[in-house]
Design an enzyme around this catalytic site. Structure first.
Site, mmCIF file in Angstrom:
data_model
loop_
_atom_site.group_PDB
_atom_site.id
_atom_site.type_symbol
_atom_site.label_atom_id
_atom_site.label_comp_id
_atom_site.label_asym_id
_atom_site.label_seq_id
_atom_site.Cartn_x
_atom_site.Cartn_y
_atom_site.Cartn_z
ATOM 1 N N GLU A 120 2.006 4.114 2.187
ATOM 2 C CA GLU A 120 1.421 5.416 2.541
ATOM 3 C C GLU A 120 1.963 6.567 1.722
ATOM 4 O OE1 GLU A 120 4.037 4.239 3.934
ATOM 5 O OE2 GLU A 120 5.329 6.006 4.002
ATOM 6 N N ASP A 135 12.267 8.663 5.966
ATOM 7 C CA ASP A 135 11.202 8.591 4.975
ATOM 8 C C ASP A 135 10.705 9.981 4.551
ATOM 9 O OD1 ASP A 135 9.853 6.896 3.284
ATOM 10 O OD2 ASP A 135 8.183 6.515 4.648
ATOM 11 N N ARG A 181 2.471 6.973 -1.487
ATOM 12 C CA ARG A 181 1.634 7.300 -2.649
ATOM 13 C C ARG A 181 0.328 7.969 -2.228
ATOM 14 N NH1 ARG A 181 1.703 1.055 -4.217
ATOM 15 N NH2 ARG A 181 3.643 1.243 -3.034
ATOM 16 N N LYS A 227 5.548 -2.379 10.350
ATOM 17 C CA LYS A 227 6.805 -2.918 9.827
ATOM 18 C C LYS A 227 7.474 -3.789 10.889
ATOM 19 C CE LYS A 227 8.123 0.895 6.735
ATOM 20 N NZ LYS A 227 8.159 0.108 5.495
ATOM 21 N N ASP A 251 1.058 0.470 4.942
ATOM 22 C CA ASP A 251 2.482 0.791 4.785
ATOM 23 C C ASP A 251 2.785 1.359 3.396
ATOM 24 O OD1 ASP A 251 5.096 1.052 5.501
ATOM 25 O OD2 ASP A 251 5.595 -1.082 5.356
HETATM 26 N N1 BES Z 1 9.017 4.179 3.044
HETATM 27 C C1 BES Z 1 8.722 2.875 2.566
HETATM 28 C C2 BES Z 1 9.673 2.426 1.464
HETATM 29 C C3 BES Z 1 11.054 2.044 1.894
HETATM 30 C C4 BES Z 1 11.310 0.848 2.506
HETATM 31 C C5 BES Z 1 12.114 2.883 1.614
HETATM 32 C C6 BES Z 1 12.589 0.491 2.858
HETATM 33 C C7 BES Z 1 13.396 2.520 1.949
HETATM 34 C C8 BES Z 1 13.636 1.334 2.579
HETATM 35 C C9 BES Z 1 7.317 2.839 2.000
HETATM 36 O O1 BES Z 1 6.398 3.627 2.642
HETATM 37 C C10 BES Z 1 6.845 1.420 2.145
HETATM 38 O O2 BES Z 1 6.700 0.995 3.237
HETATM 39 N N2 BES Z 1 6.647 0.742 1.016
HETATM 40 C C11 BES Z 1 6.238 -0.618 1.015
HETATM 41 C C12 BES Z 1 5.181 -0.765 -0.039
HETATM 42 C C13 BES Z 1 4.458 -2.084 0.019
HETATM 43 C C14 BES Z 1 3.625 -2.145 1.271
HETATM 44 C C15 BES Z 1 3.593 -2.203 -1.212
HETATM 45 C C16 BES Z 1 7.460 -1.481 0.714
HETATM 46 O O3 BES Z 1 8.301 -1.056 -0.088
HETATM 47 O O4 BES Z 1 7.571 -2.521 1.313
HETATM 48 ZN ZN ZN Z 2 7.115 5.258 3.574
HETATM 49 MN MN MN Z 3 5.493 2.642 4.288
#
Ligand code: BES
Ligand code: ZN
Ligand code: MN
Length: 500
Positions: free
Chosen positions: A352, A291, A354, A280, A350
């Site tokens: 992860e 998270d 799911r 990230k 990222d």
């Molecule tokens: N934990 C994050 C989702 C998240 C991001 C929650 C920002 C709250 C604030 C999750 O693991 C993630 O990184 N999701 C990605 C998915 C993408 C790579 C398909 C996302 O939402 O960018």
């Molecule tokens: Zn996450």
């Molecule tokens: Mn993630």
């Protein structure tokens, strides 16, 4: 903090403080009216002289009011009576609480429960008063050397009910509210702990101690070796890059009949999400300690359920891990085999959440549950779609979706349903495995839910995406909210009531 209910006249309360509402503009609530009469017009005099006009958020403390037994009277501005909706009511209660907490009064009797809130009854107002009071007193100062505590904090709040016959219902509402407050506090405390303290092992130890403290509750923790033996290749692909070992926490509560199938709650427990090899960006990355808010919420809900001794069976599953980059970490393009046997091409490390949830969802099958609900800070896309007000809701069973939407409304912890249509499933096609773990740039919250739905075919299932609602971002108010504990506890209470 203690709560109680009581019925009686405000001028006759032997207490450190009586709390009453003043409407805009300059109109007294019934309890304020009674104090005004008893004192020969002290309250209306103050209002007339302009020290208070009932605007939302105003407060004024009076000492030694004539012919009134209490030490103080706290007047609280309530705004316009016809604008008094859920959110306003909670704001008024929170304002009164903060003021009380900073005066010398360690206990008080509040008549704010008599305010009329549009579409809400006495039970609701009592429970919400408890929740808003408990919630607004919450502080996370475990890691500060200097605690910002008032010298004489508020310790007991007694809430007024209109009639003696309302006392039994009132007591029940207060008891439910107090359990929800405790559940939310549990969730907030766990989530606010930093990632170097709140690791997967920390969560596992916490659950284990919960299991030891209650005889209706038992805890088990699966380590990486036992997960590998079962075939949880998807979950373990996330922890591969971390020094901290992953765990699968299992908490079983038996409050119902032996043969009654349990409700299963699954909470995402990523104690820090760096993104892994799909790292990230740095800005705000600290917030990825949150998270594990899904895990925190299901543990808090379990706590409330145990406190209330609900007559049902409940299983909480928490797959928990860090997501870190490392020489051993999973790489984009890697293919893993999930516990269900389905293979997954990991195109983005990222995505992860799911990957750990899907193995827990398959594990849930062994309980032959009627209902499984997972709770996860799953996608930024959900925050883009709905903002930070409702949770995103998905379900493969319409009645379940409706029950959860209704529970959210009743508990003032709302969810909003998004479509789980088959039309989206193709976005998860992979050239190299049964499915990919991402579904492209469009509808990210939906394709994440579609991914999970492939592992939830054996039971009624719902998914709450709490990415926008589980914590408050930014500099000043940053911290966990404790949501959706109120929604989940309400759902469980509703299940008890429909079953009997
Ligand atoms: N934990 C994050 C989702 C998240 C991001 C929650 C920002 C709250 C604030 C999750 O693991 C993630 O990184 N999701 C990605 C998915 C993408 C790579 C398909 C996302 O939402 O960018
Ligand atoms: Zn996450
Ligand atoms: Mn993630």
């Amino acid at each position: 903090m203690k709560f109680a209910v009581k019925n009686g006249n405000p001028e006759k309360q032997r207490t450190a403080c009586v709390v009453v509402g003043i409407y805009e503009s300059r109109r007294l609530s019934p309890a304020a009216e009674q104090l005004d009469e008893a004192s020969g017009g002290e309250l209306s005099g103050i209002i007339r002289r302009g020290d208070m006009d009932g605007k939302l958020g105003q407060t004024l403390i009076l000492h030694a009011v004539k012919n009134v037994i209490c030490d103080r009277v706290l007047m609280v501005g309530c705004g316009r009576e016809r604008d008094l909706v859920d959110r306003r009511y909670r704001d008024i209660i929170a304002q009164a609480t903060t003021t009380l907490n900073n005066t010398g009064a360690t206990e008080a009797v509040s008549y704010l429960t008599e305010l009329t809130v549009r579409g809400r009854d006495d039970r609701w107002k009592l429970r919400q008063a408890v929740e808003a009071t408990g919630g607004s007193l919450y502080q996370f100062d475990a890691l500060k050397r200097e605690k910002d505590q008032p010298r004489r904090p508020l310790r007991k709040l007694t809430l007024s009910v209109p009639n003696r016959r309302d006392l039994p219902d009132g007591n029940r509402a207060v008891r439910e509210g107090a359990a929800i407050v405790e559940g939310m506090r549990t969730a907030r405390d766990l989530a606010n702990q930093p990632g170097n303290i709140c690791t997967p092992s920390y969560l596992a130890d916490y659950a284990t101690s919960m299991g030891k403290n209650h005889k209706s509750l038992s805890a088990r923790v699966l380590n990486e070796a036992s997960m590998a033996k079962l075939g949880m290749g998807s979950l373990l692909s996330v922890s591969a890059g971390s020094e901290q070992p992953a765990k699968l926490i299992v908490l079983e509560y038996r409050g119902g009949k032996k043969k009654q199938p349990p409700i299963v709650l699954v909470g995402k427990g990523v104690t820090f999400d760096s993104g892994g090899i799909s790292l990230k960006p740095g800005k705000g990355m600290d917030e990825m300690k949150f998270d594990m808010c899904g895990a925190a919420a299901v543990l808090g809900t379990m706590r409330a359920c145990v406190d209330l001794e609900l007559p049902l069976n409940l299983v909480v599953l928490v797959p928990t891990t860090e997501n870190m980059p490392d020489g051993r970490a999973t790489k984009p393009g890697d293919v893993v085999t999930s516990l269900s046997g389905q293979t997954i091409e990991i195109l983005n490390t990222d995505a992860e959440g799911r990957l750990i949830l899907c193995d827990a969802l398959t594990y849930a099958e062994r309980y032959e549950p009627t209902t499984v609900i997972d709770i996860a800070t799953l996608t930024g896309a959900c925050v883009a779609a709905l903002g930070k007000i409702p949770h995103g809701l998905f379900s493969n069973h319409e009645p379940l979706a409706n029950d959860l939407l209704a529970a959210g409304k009743a508990a003032a912890d709302r969810a909003w349903e998004l479509p789980l249509w088959d039309d989206y499933q193709d976005q998860l096609n992979s050239n190299f495995a049964d499915m990919a773990n991402i579904g492209g740039p469009y509808g990210g919250a939906i394709t994440a839910a579609c991914f999970l739905s492939r592992f939830a075919k054996k039971y009624h299932w719902a998914h709450l995406d709490i990415a926008g609602t589980a914590w408050i971002s930014g500099d000043t108010n940053k911290g966990a909210t404790g949501r959706p504990v109120p929604l989940l506890v309400q759902y469980l209470l509703d299940q008890v009531n429909t079953a009997t």
